[in-house]
Structure formats: C-alpha cells, structure tokens
Design a protein around this motif. Structure first.
Motif, short mmCIF file in Angstrom:
data_model
loop_
_atom_site.label_atom_id
_atom_site.label_comp_id
_atom_site.label_asym_id
_atom_site.label_seq_id
_atom_site.Cartn_x
_atom_site.Cartn_y
_atom_site.Cartn_z
N LEU A 1055 0.82 -1.21 0.00
CA LEU A 1055 0.00 0.00 0.00
C LEU A 1055 0.85 1.26 0.00
N ASP A 1102 -7.64 4.15 -8.85
CA ASP A 1102 -8.55 3.76 -7.76
C ASP A 1102 -9.44 2.59 -8.13
N PRO A 1104 -10.72 -1.19 -8.67
CA PRO A 1104 -10.47 -2.39 -7.83
C PRO A 1104 -9.41 -3.31 -8.39
N HIS A 1106 -6.51 -2.61 -9.23
CA HIS A 1106 -5.20 -2.29 -8.65
C HIS A 1106 -5.14 -2.59 -7.15
N MET A 1107 -6.23 -3.07 -6.56
CA MET A 1107 -6.28 -3.36 -5.11
C MET A 1107 -5.47 -4.63 -4.82
N LEU A 1111 -6.88 -7.58 0.73
CA LEU A 1111 -7.24 -6.29 1.36
C LEU A 1111 -8.74 -6.11 1.24
N GLN A 1113 -12.38 -4.28 1.04
CA GLN A 1113 -12.87 -3.18 0.18
C GLN A 1113 -12.94 -1.89 0.94
N THR A 1115 -11.14 -0.98 3.45
CA THR A 1115 -9.76 -0.47 3.65
C THR A 1115 -9.24 0.16 2.36
N TRP A 1116 -9.56 -0.51 1.22
CA TRP A 1116 -9.12 0.05 -0.08
C TRP A 1116 -9.74 1.42 -0.34
N GLU A 1117 -10.99 1.54 -0.04
CA GLU A 1117 -11.64 2.85 -0.23
C GLU A 1117 -11.03 3.90 0.69
N PHE A 1119 -7.99 3.81 1.77
CA PHE A 1119 -6.66 4.06 1.22
C PHE A 1119 -6.75 5.04 0.03
N CYS A 1120 -7.72 4.79 -0.82
CA CYS A 1120 -7.86 5.68 -1.99
C CYS A 1120 -8.17 7.12 -1.56
#
Length: 1407
Positions: A1055, A1102, A1104, A1106-1107, A1111, A1113, A1115-1117, A1119-1120
């Motif tokens: 990340l 951003d 998905p 590239h996630m 991880l 979802q 947390t990915w949001e 992070f973005c």
C-alpha cells in the motif's frame, strides 16, 4: 482581461502609435506582442497574487538599410566633453531650451531614423518572433531579451558560390537596366505561418516560400506559385494543410507533407468588368475582361463561364478578331496580349507586344480582320498586322496633334481599303475635327517603303484628310457612303453629316449637320454601328440604350403620322440653312473689321446666351484670378519695399570712381524703434550711476594714496592711455564710437551686465556706421557736383567741336543704378515695351496739344523781321568772334576775266582782296588754335578733377575697410557675450530639466517603494500560507502509518508503494501525436482545473483491479481517499510554490528597479553638482578681447600653445619688472657708449694726423705745377687787368651789339630777296601762261601747217611755203630765247635762295 468573467485585469495606454496587430505568445500568455506601423513592443504581464501589471519593453528595430544600432540616450549622454572656450557639451534638449517631459523625449531631426515597417509575424515554440518587413528583411526577435537579429541566407557550398555570384550579378544588372533599386530584389513578406519543420511565408508575388532556420541563417525553398497576391496563411488544427487566401478572392490549399502544388478550393472574382465582345465566327461564345486583367469565356446559351485566364496586369481595352479565334487585350503598361481561344475552356497567351510607355486606350479590328488599330494617349495610333502568321507585326504608327476622343473603322472591299476615322478634341474652338486616313494592303507587303526610320507612316501613304464639324462631339461613327453620325457634347442629340467633296472649299472644310436627332438620353454617351451599317446603337451614362435604323433614324409610327409636318419643317430648315450658309459665305468676303463671329449665326439664342454666360463667367473667373494674383504681387511688392526701402532711414547706395574699378557702399540703417531707444536710455542711466559710484570710490582711494610722486602718476596715465585700445578690444573711439560708456571686459560677471553691454555695443556700431555715412554723403554730393561741372565743361567742348566741325565723342559721366537705387522703384517709359493704352479723352487732349504746338511753330517762322535779320546777319545784330570761321570775303566781279585784261584799278582791288583773304585766313588759324588749346585745357581739367575725386573715393574705401574692421571687432564682442548668455541659459535649462527629471524619479521611487512594501507583505503572508500547506502535506504523510497500522506488514509495504505512485500527465498523452508546435503548452494554470484533471486521472488507479489481494474493500476505499488527500495536498503545495516563486520574482524585479532608480537619482545629483560648479567657473572665467598690432604676437611653430593654465594679471607687475631691466640695461649701454666715444676720439686723432700729411703732399704738388705752368695772352691779361670780369662784360656787350646789327641787316636783305622772289614768281606765272597760250597756238599751227602742206603739195606753192617757214623759224627762236631767260632767272632765284641760307647760317653764336 478575464474574458470568461468579463473582468479587466490591467491596462496601459500607448498614445501616438497606430496598432496594426496584437497577439499573445501561444505558449506563455504573460507575453503580448504589439505591432505598429514602424514599431514593435513586447508587453510582459506580471502577477502578484490577484494583481496584474503590464510592463512595456520596446524593441529597437533596424533601419531601412538593415543596420542595427544601439539605443542612444540623448538626455543622459554617455560621453561628455568640456571645451574651455565653448563650454561643456550639453544634451540637445538643453540646447533646444526644452524643459519637462519634452526634454527627455526630444530627438533632433538629424538623429531621427526611418525604421523598417513590419508586415507580418508569428510566434515560435521557443518564445521567439519571426517578423517580415516591407523592406524585405526577416527579423528574429527574442521576447525575453527584447533583442533583434536579421536572418541571413545560408551561404551555398564552394562549388555553388561562383554560380550564385554570377546569378546575383545578372539580377543586379537586369534591375539596373529596368531602372529599379537593388533592394527591390528582396520581395517583402505579407503573411507568415510557423510549424515544427520551419517557417512558411508569402507575399504579393504569389509565391509560397519555406524557410528552414538554424542559428540566424536560413535555407529558402519555393513550395508553390499561384501567381496571385497572397494575403494570409493559416494552418489547419492538425497542421496537416496550409490555407492560402488571396486578395483577388480565390482560396488555395497546400499540404506540406506531400510537397505538391497548391489546390484551389474556392474561386471568386473581385474586379469590375471592363469590356465584352462576341467571339467570331459564330455566335456561341462571348469574351469579357476585368480591370484586374482576368479574361473569361462565356457560353451565350446559358451564361456559363467556360474558362478564364489571369494576365496579372491591369487591362484597359479588348477586341475580338473577326477572322480568327484570337483576342487582343491592351494594358496600362502599353502592352497588347494576344490570346488563343480556340479551346474556350482553356484560353492561353500566344504572343505579347510592347507598343509604348503610354496606356492602350482602345483596340479596333477592321471587318476583314486584316489590321488591328491601337489607340494610346498623347495622340499615338499604332497599326498592327492582325494575322497570327505574321506574329501580329507592328506596321507603323502616326501621331495626331490633338486628343483622340473616338475611333471608327470602315472596310471598303471593292477598293481593298480600310478607312480609319479619328475624332479629335480641339480645345481652341467649340467644334469637332475629323481626321480620316486609308490603309491599303500595300503597307503589309512593302512596309519598308511606307514608314520612315522611326517607324512612322509617311503622309503620302495614308492620304490623310481633315474635316471640321460645326458641333463638338463625344463619339462618332462612319458609314460606307461618307455618312457620319456624332453624339453631341453640348446637347442631347445625334448629328448627321455628309462628307462630300463639293463642300471642301476651305482648308480644313467646315461641315454643318444635315440632321439632328434628339437622343432623349442624359450625360455623355457613345455610338456604335453594326457591321452591315444598318443599325446604330447609342448609349449614355444614364444607362439607357437606343437602337436606330440608319436609313430613317426615327420610329416608324411617328414617320407615318407626322410625315407632312416633318417634310414642311425639313424644307424650311433647308431653306434657312442655305440662307445662313449664304450669309456666312458673304461674311467671309467682307473686311476683318466687318466680319461676324461664327457663334453670331447661331439661331439657338438660348444656347448662345448660355454659352455667352459661361464665357463671361470664365472671363470673370480668370479676371478675378488675375486680380488676386496682381493683388498678391502688389502686397509682396509693398512688403518688400517697406522692409527694404521705406523702413530704412539711410538707404543703401554706392559711390564709384570715374576711371577705376573701385566702388564704396554705405551702411543701410533702419530707424531705431522707440523700445530700443528707451532700452538704450535706461542702460545709459544705469551706467552713469554705476560710473558715479566707482568715481566716488576711486576718489576715496586716491585720497589715501596722495603720497605718490607726480612723475609716477604721469607715467601711469601715459601707460593707461597706451593700453586703453588694447584692453577695450576695439578701435571704435577712432571711428565715431564712444567706448567710455562700456563696462570693462573683466567686470562682466552677471547676466544683466552682459545684456547691457550688448545694448551699448550695438549703439557703438550704429554710431560708427552713422559717422561713416556722413563722410559717404559728402563724397556722394561731391560726385554730383563733379558730374555737374563736367557737364558744364562738356557744353563748351561741344560748342568748340561744332565750331571746328569735328565729330568727336565727348566723355560724360553719369550716376549708375547702384548710385541712385531709387531708380528701381520708378518705371521709365522706355522700359515699357507694350504700347501705351490711351482713352478717348487722352487721345483728344494729345491731338489738341500737338495742334497748338504746330501753330506756335508756324507763328514763329512767319516773323518777317526775324527772317530778314537771319538772312542778312545770321540772326544777330553784331559780328561775334565765333563767327570768324564762318566768314568769307567775296571775290571781285572781274575775277572771271583773264588777268592780262585787268586794268590798274582792278589789279589794285585784286591785291586788296588777296591781302584781306590772307589776313582772314591768319585770323581763322589763330582762332582755331585758340579753340583747340581751350578744348585741351577743358579736357585736362576734367581729367584732373575726376582723378582727384577717384583718389577721394579710394581714401573713402580705405575708411570703409577700417570701419568694417571696427564693426567686426564689436560684433565679435557681441557674439562672445551672446554665446556666454546662451551657455548660461542652456545650463539653467539643463538644471531645470534635471530637477524635473529628479522630481519624477522621486515620485516613481515613492511609488515603487509602496509597491515593494505591498509586495513584501504579500510575499511574507503567502510564505506563511505556503509553509502551512507544506506542514499539512508532511502531516498527512506522517499520519499514513497510523491510519493503516492494523493491516499486515506485507500489505502495508504494498500500500505504501501504491501511496507513492502518481498518474501520468494526461495532456501530454492527448497531444503527443499532433504536429502542433505549441502542443506542450498548458491550457490553464487554474488550480481547480488542474486538480480536476488529476482526479480524473486517479480514477484509473482507484479501480479495484489495482487493489492488493487480501485487502478489504473498505480499507481500499479508505486508502484511496487518503491517497487522494495526499495528492491534493501535494498539488496544492506545488501550486503555492509556483505562486510564491512568481511573487518572489515580482518582488525581486521591483527591488532591482528600485536600486536602479536610486543609482539614477544619485547620477542626477552628481550632474547637478557638476552644473553648479561649471556655472560658477564660467561666471569667473571671462572671454577678454585684445587688439594687438600685426607681428606683436609671434609663434615659433604653427601649433597653438596650450593656455589652459594661463592667468590674466595686471600690466603694472610686468611693467615694474621691465622698468628694472631697462634701468640696468641703460647703465650698461651708458658704459658701452663711453668706451665707444673714447675709442672714437683715438681714431679721430689718427685720422686728422693722416689728413694733415696728405695736405702737405698736395701743397707741394701744387707748387711744382705753378712753377712749370705756361703763361698765355689770356693769362697775362687776367693777371695784368685789375677788373677782368668787367672787361669781359664790355667785350661781350660789343659783340652782342654787332650781332644785333647783323641780324637787322640780314632781315632787311631777306625782305628784299623775298620781294624779288615774289616778282620772279609773278613773272614765271606770266611766262607759264604765255607758254600755255603759245602751246595752244602751236597745236593750231601744226594743224594749219599740215593742211597747208597738203595744199602746197597739191598746188605746188613753194614760195609761200618758204615764207611761212621763215616765220615759223623766227617764232621758234623767240621761244628758245624765252626758255633761256626762264632758265637764267631760275638759276638767279636759286643763287639768291642759297645766299639767304648762308646769311642765316652766318649769325654769330651767343657767348
């Protein structure tokens, strides 16, 4: 201006400059190019936060010759010289007396340069500007440095250099022959377009050029030629094609990648139609031509344009050939283009002929198509062979005397002739003139015999005829039967004429119109006749076209309706015409004084009155113009007379010598004005008061110094008198000027003193001139008196010459025009060549005066008493001495008888007559001698007096030279004082200009200080904001591990890598494949727009896909969102960093400008201090003028010494030193003289001793001579006689008495001998007369002897013959005795004459 929100950001004015173009830099909107007619300005848009400022940066363009010179600041010159005599070198603005803003911007005329004139320009990808000029140069302008460079063509390789030089030489020579300038070879550029490959440019020649530019050198390539002036070049958005727009309308497209020809996209015509004609044979096509030279072929069926051709020149005439498919087009340059239109879709030029420098006005073919007649200006008509096989050969030309209005061609197929009728405009009379000449086929077959060496047709070939028509015409056509129709100029009708041979009684004949047809048209018009001569077309400016039948010239219905009335009217008109023609013919036969003008036979009284009114208006206008011109000349004459004559109290004149080439002029003087006299009086009063003050001060000083010796005072007074002329600087006091009123040259420190000194010097000059003028007037009066005396003596000389009967020219001087200048203001009757106009009253008065004068003369001649007195005594009552030469003694009446027949009384009267004649002749000779002596004395007196006057004039001339010298001395003083005043004024002007500039600089400095303070506050405030943004960005990066502390380490590392990754620039990707040279420029610098584009680019990162795996979802949001916040913070920091750098640069520029302003203010203060020092120095360092004798100042070399360190001291210091030196020198001289006198005494004693020795020797020698001297009788007499001198005197007196007696005796003998000689001469004269009579008798006797001999021989009378012979012998003896007697008397006369000579020679000499 922000055009999106309609907000004005900043503005600046640039007055006095006309803008021709304005554009932004495509890659930097903060640069703006402003182009004027001959100037270029780069405006920089500076920004600090939300404020915008325009900074002007002018560009120095090269001049017309292409030379670039650095800018010269005339208000603050770089170099400055200091002349000790003329003062410091000041700027031209100070010399011109300018103060204020004009002083800083003033440029003298000789420094004004004519710069190049920009015509087109374009921006490059490196923020440079390529600019084309009217003079043909291509400039490269650096927008950042504001510098200019001229692009030069790249030199060719060595093997091409020679060829290039040859081509350039040929071009120059061709251009010289054409009369153009060499710069004309450089064609100006009027449009430009820039791309990645290079620069495209075009001009008026229609050629598209490509320039490959590298390091201020270019290689040029011709891309396309459209043969039309190109007005603009525009690239397409993808830069794949170039659009070419022309002035004439067509639009072309050119693709640089294909390097082909330009393709026409749109075709329009932008010129007016000039002429149109049918294309024969047939009636299918029509040809037209425009003023711009575009020829078009039209289909008559539907009006479709089949083809066109542009001649690229201005057309003036056109005609279609009836025998071939060819068209002739005339141009303004005097050329004729021949076009082949066999293919209507593609007309082409097959031939071109140059006729003359004059424009071709009209072209005409004959009906057979054999000849082409071209009409040009200046009355030239050219005849060409119309056949293409002969290449349209020019057969010849004719020159007509008047202006050609119209031309008509008629073919006579029977006689194989072509008649050409020319209508001429005769300016002298209100009539038209026709000139008709014939063209035969012979001029094409044998052309050399028909023209002269210059190509002009011979008069005998053309059979030229002239006709005069009674009306002025605008257009005329001729039919085959000698019928001519003309469109009248003065009235709207068509005239018909019949050119018959019967009416040609005059030269040229005047024809009257047979018929006048009303045209019902307005304005000037023209006529055209059909090929079959059946139809006549008339067109006028009102646009109405009428077609007439040439056989009737009227409408058919009107003819039938009014046939009778018209016939009656025509009959009456014919009778009236015959009556008028008869009257005109009779009018021609009467004397000139009884003749009537042709216009008086005009029956149209309204038109006649109209013409008379127009003529009277024209006469009134001409009279008014002449009166105004005369009034202007009179005003100019009065003004010149007032300024140069009336305003002069002393008129300028001259005095000349009688016998020498010497002339002296006086000084013309104007009366001094009241203001000048008041100023002079004021200055004199001021000087008197100052002199009184100085006198009081001197008396106080002299009272303290009374202990000095009187001898020293006298010596100083003498020295002061001697040096006065030297210190005063002129000799005016010797020539009428009073120099005591002047200031001393060493006391002129103030401006008022110098001005007063100039006034006083002018007064001295005026007095010097006045004094000389008085002497001049005396000499001028003396010359008038001398001329009067000479005239008086010449009267007596003429009387003497008349009495002597001599024709001798008498010299009589007169005053010349220079000596009597007022003659120029008087016009003598002999100067007027024109006959004097006398009114009737003046003529009657002159006749009456002449009649009275004649009566007086007749009355004077009818006086009987005067006539009798004149007949008897020559008109006088007593005989004057002057009449002796006219007196004649009448001879006695018996003088005609032979002298031997005179009696004693007659002989006595004849003796008295001879005595009186002798006495009268002696008196005449004596009177003539007296007159000649008087004549010589008068001439000698005239010569003496005139030569004495010449000496006076020479002395006056010397006086004039010295007066001029004195005046020049005073004027030199005035010039020096004026220079000092001007220099002082220039220094004051410069000081005022510097103070004004200093005030402006201070105001600007205050303004800049406020700007700097404001900018510093904004920079400090924005710096704090920038630091806060940087801290926020760092805090976000530090908070990232805390936000994702609960995830595994491997995912955290991945990340973090994704957290540091950034998207690529989207704009670069979009414009990467385009050919736009400005593709890398940013479209917007707005933070919000940049952030929006960045966020759109983040959408891909951003996604998905590239996630990382494992991880969640949520947390990915999270992070973005964190990464977006980080990128927003970075973008904000970056944007604020750019803003801060821009603000700091703005602040630094203002700071640098402030420092520069401080330096300028310091320089101004330094120059002000220097000016004040110079003013003080110039007030103390005065120019003093000295009068030195010639040779007093001697230089060893021609170089003038340097007197920069010299000082002016008092003369007394030098004189004291000189007096001590003189004292010692006198002592030394006294010792030397004493030694010399002692030596001289010794030499004198030696000389006296030697003298005495020589005297002793002389006395001894004399004693020896006395001893041996022989004593003669005279010596004894001298020694013995006591009074030897009285003895000698008595002896001389006795001898003189003897001599007088002998003279008296000699005179008595001479008289006796003269009396005897007179008697002998009388006897000789008598003998000669007797001999003459005897010779006559001898001739008669010889005749009688011969006759008698014949008779004797015939009659044999010998006895009678012997008697006659004896008688003849006795006569011969008698003649012989007479001859002997004459011989003896002659010898006796000669002996007496020789004795007389001996007696004269015996006169004893005087002792």
């Amino acid at each position: 201006m922000n055009w999106q929100e309609n907000i004005l950001l900043c503005s600046e004015s640039q007055p006095g400059i006309t803008a021709t173009s304005l554009s932004f830099n495509p890659i930097n909107w903060q640069q703006l190019c402003f182009v004027g007619e001959s100037s270029v300005t780069i405006w920089h848009i500076e920004r600090i936060k939300d404020e915008h400022h325009l900074k002007r940066n002018p560009v120095e363009l090269p001049d017309e010759q292409g030379s670039i010179s650095p800018h010269e600041d005339l208000f603050f010159p770089v170099s400055r010289s200091d002349d000790p005599y003329h003062g410091p070198d000041l700027p031209v603005s100070a010399i011109a007396g300018l103060v204020g803003d004009e002083a800083e911007t003033f440029v003298p005329r000789n420094s004004i340069k004519t710069f190049v004139h920009p015509t087109a320009y374009c921006w490059t990808a490196t923020s440079e500007i390529y600019m084309g000029c009217k003079e043909g140069y291509i400039l490269a302008i650096d927008a950042d440095k504001h510098s200019v460079s001229i692009l030069q063509p790249k030199p060719p390789p060595e093997y091409m250099q020679k060829i290039s030089d040859v081509v350039s030489y040929v071009r120059r020579e061709v251009q010289k022959k054409k009369g153009g300038k060499l710069n004309d070879l450089q064609k100006p550029i009027f449009s430009m377009a820039f791309c990645n490959e290079g620069l495209y440019a075009a001009g008026r020649d229609g050629i598209l050029l490509f320039y490959h530019i590298k390091d201020l050198q270019y290689e040029m390539k011709v891309c396309a030629d459209i043969s039309q002036p190109i007005s603009s070049l525009i690239f397409s958005p993808d830069y794949a094609s170039l659009l070419l727009a022309t002035d004439q309308g067509p639009v072309y497209s050119y693709k640089p990648a294909h390097s082909g020809e330009a393709v026409k996209l749109l075709d329009t015509c932008s010129s007016c139609f000039l002429a149109a004609d049918f294309l024969t044979p047939g009636n299918k096509y029509c040809v037209s031509v425009t003023v711009a030279g575009e020829v078009q072929v039209w289909l008559l069926e539907d009006g479709t344009c089949l083809g066109k051709l542009n001649l690229d020149t201005e057309a003036t005439a056109m005609a279609c050939c009836p025998s071939s498919n060819s068209v002739a087009v005339g141009t303004r340059r005097g050329q004729i283009y021949f076009l082949d239109v066999t293919k209507a879709e593609a007309p082409r030029v097959v031939h071109r002929i140059f006729l003359s420098d004059f424009p071709v006005l009209s072209l005409h073919y004959d009906q057979s198509g054999q000849f082409l007649i071209a009409r040009t200006t200046e009355g030239h008509v050219f005849i060409l062979d119309a056949r293409p096989s002969k290449l349209f050969q020019v057969l010849g030309y004719i020159v007509l005397a008047d202006e050609v209005l119209d031309l008509s061609v008629v073919s006579d197929f029977k006689n194989d002739l072509v008649e050409v009728m020319v209508l001429l405009n005769v300016a002298e009379v209100q009539r038209a003139r026709l000139e008709i000449f014939c063209l035969s086929s012979a001029i094409t077959t044998d052309n050399d015999k028909c023209v002269n060496d210059q190509g002009m047709f011979n008069a005998s070939v053309l059979k030229n005829k002239q006709y005069e028509l009674d009306y002025p015409l605008r257009s005329a056509v001729k039919l085959k039967d000698n019928i001519v129709y003309g469109y009248c100029t003065c009235a709207p009708f068509i005239c018909k004429y019949h050119l018959s041979e019967e009416n040609m009684s005059e030269d040229p004949p005047v024809f009257s119109s047979e018929q006048r047809i009303p045209s019902n048209q307005f304005g000037s018009g023209f006529l055209c006749v059909s090929p079959n001569s059946q139809w006549l077309a008339a067109a006028a400016k009102d646009g109405v076209l009428f077609i007439y039948n040439t056989s009737t010239m009227v409408i058919r219905e009107e003819t039938q309706r009014f046939a009778n009335q018209k016939e009656e009217l025509q009959t009456g008109i014919k009778k009236l015409r015959k009556t008028i023609q008869k009257m005109m013919h009779e009018n021609e036969q009467v004397p000139d004084i009884e003749k009537l003008e042709h216009q008086e036979f005009n029956l149209d009284m309204e038109e006649q009155e109209k013409l008379q009114a127009e003529a009277e208006q024209e006469v009134a206008r001409a009279r008014k113009e002449i009166e105004m011109e005369n009034l202007a000349n009179c005003y100019l004459q009065d003004f010149i007379k007032y300024e140069c004559w009336d305003a002069m109290c002393v008129k300028g004149c001259a005095v000349k010598c009688f016998h020498m080439d010497c002339e002296v002029k006086n000084y013309p003087l104007q009366e001094r004005s009241k203001e000048e006299l008041e100023t002079l009086g004021k200055v004199l009063r001021l000087k008197d008061s100052e002199t009184a003050d100085l006198k009081v001060q001197k008396e106080d000083l002299e009272a303290e110094a009374e202990t000095e010796e009187e001898g020293e005072k006298e010596a100083k007074a003498v020295a002061d008198d001697g040096e006065s002329f030297c210190l005063i600087g002129s000799l005016s006091s010797q020539y009428g000027g009073d120099t005591s009123i002047l200031y001393h040259q060493r006391d002129l420190h103030t401006k008022e003193q110098r001005v007063n000194q100039i006034v006083l010097l002018k007064d001295i000059i005026y007095k010097v001139k006045t004094a000389f003028n008085k002497e001049f007037d005396i000499v001028a009066q003396q010359k008038e008196q001398e001329i009067a005396r000479v005239k008086e003596r010449n009267l007596r000389i003429r009387e003497i010459l008349e009495q002597l009967g001599l024709q001798v020219e008498v010299w009589e001087p007169t005053l010349t025009d220079d000596e009597m200048p007022e003659r120029a203001l008087t016009v003598q009757d002999s100067e007027i060549k024109a006959e004097k106009f006398l009114t009737q009253e003046e003529k009657e008065k002159a006749e009456m005066l002449a009649k009275l004068e004649m009566e007086k003369r007749l009355a004077a001649t009818d006086d009987d008493r005067l006539r009798a007195l004149d007949d008897m005594m020559g008109g006088v009552l007593e005989v004057r001495k002057e009449d002796i030469l006219k007196m004649e003694i009448p001879p006695p009446p018996f003088i005609s008888k032979p002298e031997d027949l005179w009696n004693d009384e007659e002989k006595r009267l004849f003796g008295e007559y001879e005595r009186k004649v002798k006495e009268l002749n002696e008196e005449k000779e004596e009177y003539k001698q007296t007159l000649e002596n008087e004549w010589k004395k008068l001439e000698a007196s005239i010569q003496e007096t005139t030569r004495n006057f010449d000496e006076t004039v020479c002395k006056l001339s010397e006086r004039k030279v010295k007066s001029d010298m004195v005046i020049y001395q005073e004027e030199l003083k005035i010039v020096n004082l004026t220079c000092d005043l001007l220099l002082d004024e220039e220094l004051d002007t410069r000081e005022a200009g510097l103070y004004n500039c200093l005030t402006k600089k201070k105001k600007e400095k205050v303004k800049k200080a406020k700007t700097i303070l404001t900018a510093k506050n904004k920079v400090d405030a924005y710096t704090a904001t920038y630091k806060d943004a940087v801290d926020e960005e760092k805090n976000l990066e530090r908070r990232f591990p805390k936000q994702f502390a609960d995830i595994p380490d491997d995912l955290f590392d991945e990340l973090f890598q994704l957290y540091s990754s950034r998207p690529k620039n989207p704009r670069t990707e979009i414009l990467l494949d385009t050919a736009n040279p400005y593709g890398n420029c940013s479209d917007s610098e707005d933070y919000k727009d940049a952030l929006t584009l960045l966020m759109k680019a983040m959408d891909e990162l951003d996604s998905p896909e590239h996630m990382p795996e494992g991880l969640e979802q949520s947390t990915w949001e999270k992070f973005c969102q964190a990464r977006r916040n980080k990128m927003e913070s970075e973008e904000l920091v970056k944007w604020k960093a750019l803003k801060l750098a821009e603000m700091q640069a703005f602040f630094q520029r203002r700071t640098d400008e402030n420092e520069k302003m401080k330096s300028q203010i310091e320089n101004i203060f330094k120059e002000l201090t220097w000016l004040q020092e110079k003013k003080m120095k110039l007030q103390q360092n005065l120019i003093v003028q000295f009068v030195l004798k010639q040779g007093q100042v001697e230089l060893k070399s021609t170089e003038i010494p340097d007197y920069s360190d010299a000082i002016l001291i008092k003369k007394s210091v030098v004189e004291e030193l000189n007096s001590s030196i003189l004292t010692q020198g006198e002592k030394k001289i006294a010792a030397i003289i004493e030694f010399k006198e002692f030596s001289r005494g010794i030499r004198q004693l030696e000389w006296e001793h030697k003298k005495m020795r020589m005297q002793i020797e002389d006395l001894k020698e004399k004693a020896r001579d006395i001893v041996i001297l022989p004593i003669s009788k005279d010596c004894q007499l001298f020694l013995t006689v006591l009074n030897y001198d009285s003895h000698i005197a008595q002896h001389i007196a006795g001898m003189e008495e003897t001599l007088r007696f002998m003279d008296k005796l000699h005179k008595k003998n001479v008289k006796n001998h003269q009396k005897k000689i007179g008697e002998l001469k009388k006897c000789i004269r008598l003998k000669e007369e007797a001999n003459y009579e005897l010779s006559l008798q001898l001739k008669e006797m010889l005749v009688s002897v011969s006759e008698r001999r014949n008779i004797f021989e015939a009659a044999d009378t010998r006895d009678i013959s012997e008697k006659i012979t004896r008688q003849r012998y006795q006569e011969i003896l008698k003649q012989k005795n007479l001859r002997d007697l004459i011989k003896e008397q002659k010898e006796e006369f000669e002996s007496l004459q020789s004795e007389l000579e001996i007696l004269r020679a015996r006169r004893p000499p005087h002792i």
